[in-house]
Design an enzyme around this catalytic site. Structure first.
Site, PDB file in Angstrom:
ATOM      1  N   GLY A 255      16.260  52.114 -12.198  1.00 15.02           N
ATOM      2  CA  GLY A 255      16.253  52.997 -11.032  1.00 15.02           C
ATOM      3  C   GLY A 255      14.841  53.497 -10.726  1.00 15.02           C
ATOM      4  N   ASP A 256      14.076  53.784 -11.761  1.00 14.31           N
ATOM      5  CA  ASP A 256      12.693  54.259 -11.558  1.00 14.31           C
ATOM      6  C   ASP A 256      11.835  53.140 -10.957  1.00 14.31           C
ATOM      7  OD1 ASP A 256      13.592  56.543 -12.818  1.00 14.31           O
ATOM      8  OD2 ASP A 256      12.884  55.897 -14.798  1.00 14.31           O
TER       9      ASP A 256
HETATM   10  P1  ADP Z   1      19.782  53.686 -12.144  1.00 12.08           P
HETATM   11  O1  ADP Z   1      18.946  53.330 -13.345  1.00 12.08           O
HETATM   12  O2  ADP Z   1      19.155  54.732 -11.298  1.00 12.08           O
HETATM   13  O3  ADP Z   1      21.237  53.936 -12.454  1.00 12.08           O
HETATM   14  P2  ADP Z   1      20.585  51.023 -11.287  1.00 12.08           P
HETATM   15  O4  ADP Z   1      21.177  50.763 -12.628  1.00 12.08           O
HETATM   16  O5  ADP Z   1      21.504  50.999 -10.113  1.00 12.08           O
HETATM   17  O6  ADP Z   1      19.729  52.356 -11.233  1.00 12.08           O
HETATM   18  O7  ADP Z   1      19.455  49.907 -11.083  1.00 12.08           O
HETATM   19  C1  ADP Z   1      18.525  49.930 -10.032  1.00 12.08           C
HETATM   20  C2  ADP Z   1      18.411  48.540  -9.424  1.00 12.08           C
HETATM   21  O8  ADP Z   1      18.024  47.586 -10.426  1.00 12.08           O
HETATM   22  C3  ADP Z   1      19.713  48.005  -8.820  1.00 12.08           C
HETATM   23  O9  ADP Z   1      19.859  48.445  -7.468  1.00 12.08           O
HETATM   24  C4  ADP Z   1      19.492  46.493  -8.919  1.00 12.08           C
HETATM   25  O10 ADP Z   1      18.673  46.026  -7.865  1.00 12.08           O
HETATM   26  C5  ADP Z   1      18.698  46.356 -10.230  1.00 12.08           C
HETATM   27  N1  ADP Z   1      19.601  46.130 -11.368  1.00 12.08           N
HETATM   28  C6  ADP Z   1      19.923  47.003 -12.350  1.00 12.08           C
HETATM   29  N2  ADP Z   1      20.800  46.442 -13.232  1.00 12.08           N
HETATM   30  C7  ADP Z   1      21.018  45.179 -12.797  1.00 12.08           C
HETATM   31  C8  ADP Z   1      21.807  44.066 -13.257  1.00 12.08           C
HETATM   32  N3  ADP Z   1      22.567  44.171 -14.363  1.00 12.08           N
HETATM   33  N4  ADP Z   1      21.795  42.916 -12.544  1.00 12.08           N
HETATM   34  C9  ADP Z   1      21.035  42.815 -11.435  1.00 12.08           C
HETATM   35  N5  ADP Z   1      20.272  43.813 -10.951  1.00 12.08           N
HETATM   36  C10 ADP Z   1      20.252  44.977 -11.611  1.00 12.08           C
END
Ligand code: ADP
Length: 312
Positions: A255-256
């Protein structure tokens, strides 16, 4: 130049152990200690993108000095405000495929430090070089819950945009205030917390939720959905972002990394499509690495072309 803000940074310690033994001694051979906190993750990714960036926030004590030293060693400019309290340690014990975390709360900020940081922040914001501000993470104890609103008010005074990535009461307070960030980037858990009921990843439901009065006047709302990509609202337009399957190594900090992509894209006046691509590609690249706030840009172009953006 981009200004990043980390109000409660940490020295992140990682202790890899083959086995974690409770109630006895555990000896660690390979210890890593890195500057941490969401805003510093954003900063590191921006630096890897070769964007001009300077980090600010509150630091104190020996660990604060250590953070400044480590950032400088990596060529990362910083202009923190020194407080009397001690910057915290955050410990992650990696064992048997698990991650047990011990997170210190951090220092309590005094009233005068709270006031003086706003002056320090204003000096940075008004500098001609600073074009956009990315604020990430929680507020340390001692700062009023509307502290981010005060910071956004300062940014608005100098017509500088803010990308805000925080959650809970601090975010709710900002949404209720008249001074708005340009972008917020909640995940579904944070969104659910905000509106007080569970939100799924369903685009139709997300569309309805983002039309809530609470989000009025926020130009961009980018809801990150992990492996499901993202759902975004830009003024009256809605987008679903689909991402390819990737080999996930460590999604902490994705997310960061996404926030770094959003900020960088706004800084370079990118189109909606390019902003959403950059944000998601950087999130993915972070998830594909062991280190938090680290991206291998070799795969950037390939993933950039694989992201699908649908206006819905
Ligand atoms: P946070 O850490 O704020 O919860 P996310 O887990 O939604 O954020 O991850 C941020 C971005 O990273 C997602 O919108 C996506 O683009 C990418 N991402 C994170 N995890 C995955 C994954 N397992 N597969 C593909 N893309 C991912």
């Amino acid at each position: 130049m981009i200004l990043t803000v980390t109000m409660n940074p940490s020295v992140d310690i990682s202790y890899p152990l083959e086995k974690f033994n409770l109630d006895t001694v555990n000896r660690v051979v390979k210890v890593s200690k890195t500057p941490g906190g969401k805003g510093l993750n954003v900063t590191r990714v921006l630096k890897q993108l070769n964007d001009e960036v300077v980090a600010t926030g509150l630091i104190g004590g020996a660990l604060g000095t250590d953070i400044q030293k480590k950032l400088l060693e990596k060529g990362i400019k910083n202009n923190f405000f020194e407080i009397s309290g001690e910057t915290r340690n955050c410990i992650a014990i990696l064992h048997e495929g698990n991650q047990t975390e011990i997170l210190e709360k951090g220092p309590t900020i005094t009233k005068s430090e709270s006031d003086n940081f706003l002056e320090h922040f204003e000096k940075l914001v008004k500098s001609k070089e600073i074009k956009i501000i990315a604020i990430s993470g929680s507020l340390p104890d001692g700062l009023e819950i509307n502290y981010y609103s005060k910071m956004i008010e300062i940014c608005e005074k100098y017509k500088k945009s803010v990308v805000l990535d925080c959650s809970g009461k601090a975010l709710l307070e900002v949404l209720k205030n008249e001074y708005k960030p340009k972008v917020i980037k909640p995940n579904t858990e944070e969104l659910s917390q905000l509106i007080g009921k569970d939100v799924s990843k369903n685009p139709d439901e997300l569309k309805k939720v983002l039309k809530d009065k609470l989000f009025e006047k926020i130009e961009w709302i980018i809801v990150s959905l992990g492996a499901d990509g993202a759902f975004a609202k830009h003024n009256d337009k809605f987008y679903k972002v689909n991402v390819p399957n990737i080999k996930v190594v460590n999604p902490v900090g994705s997310g960061d990394s996404t926030v770094a992509g959003i900020t960088s894209a706004i800084h370079e006046n990118a189109s909606d499509q390019d902003l959403l691509r950059k944000a998601n590609v950087l999130g993915m690249l972070n998830a594909m690495e062991k280190l938090t706030g680290f991206v291998n840009l070799e795969n950037y172009d390939k993933l950039f072309n694989e992201v699908e953006i649908l206006e819905i």
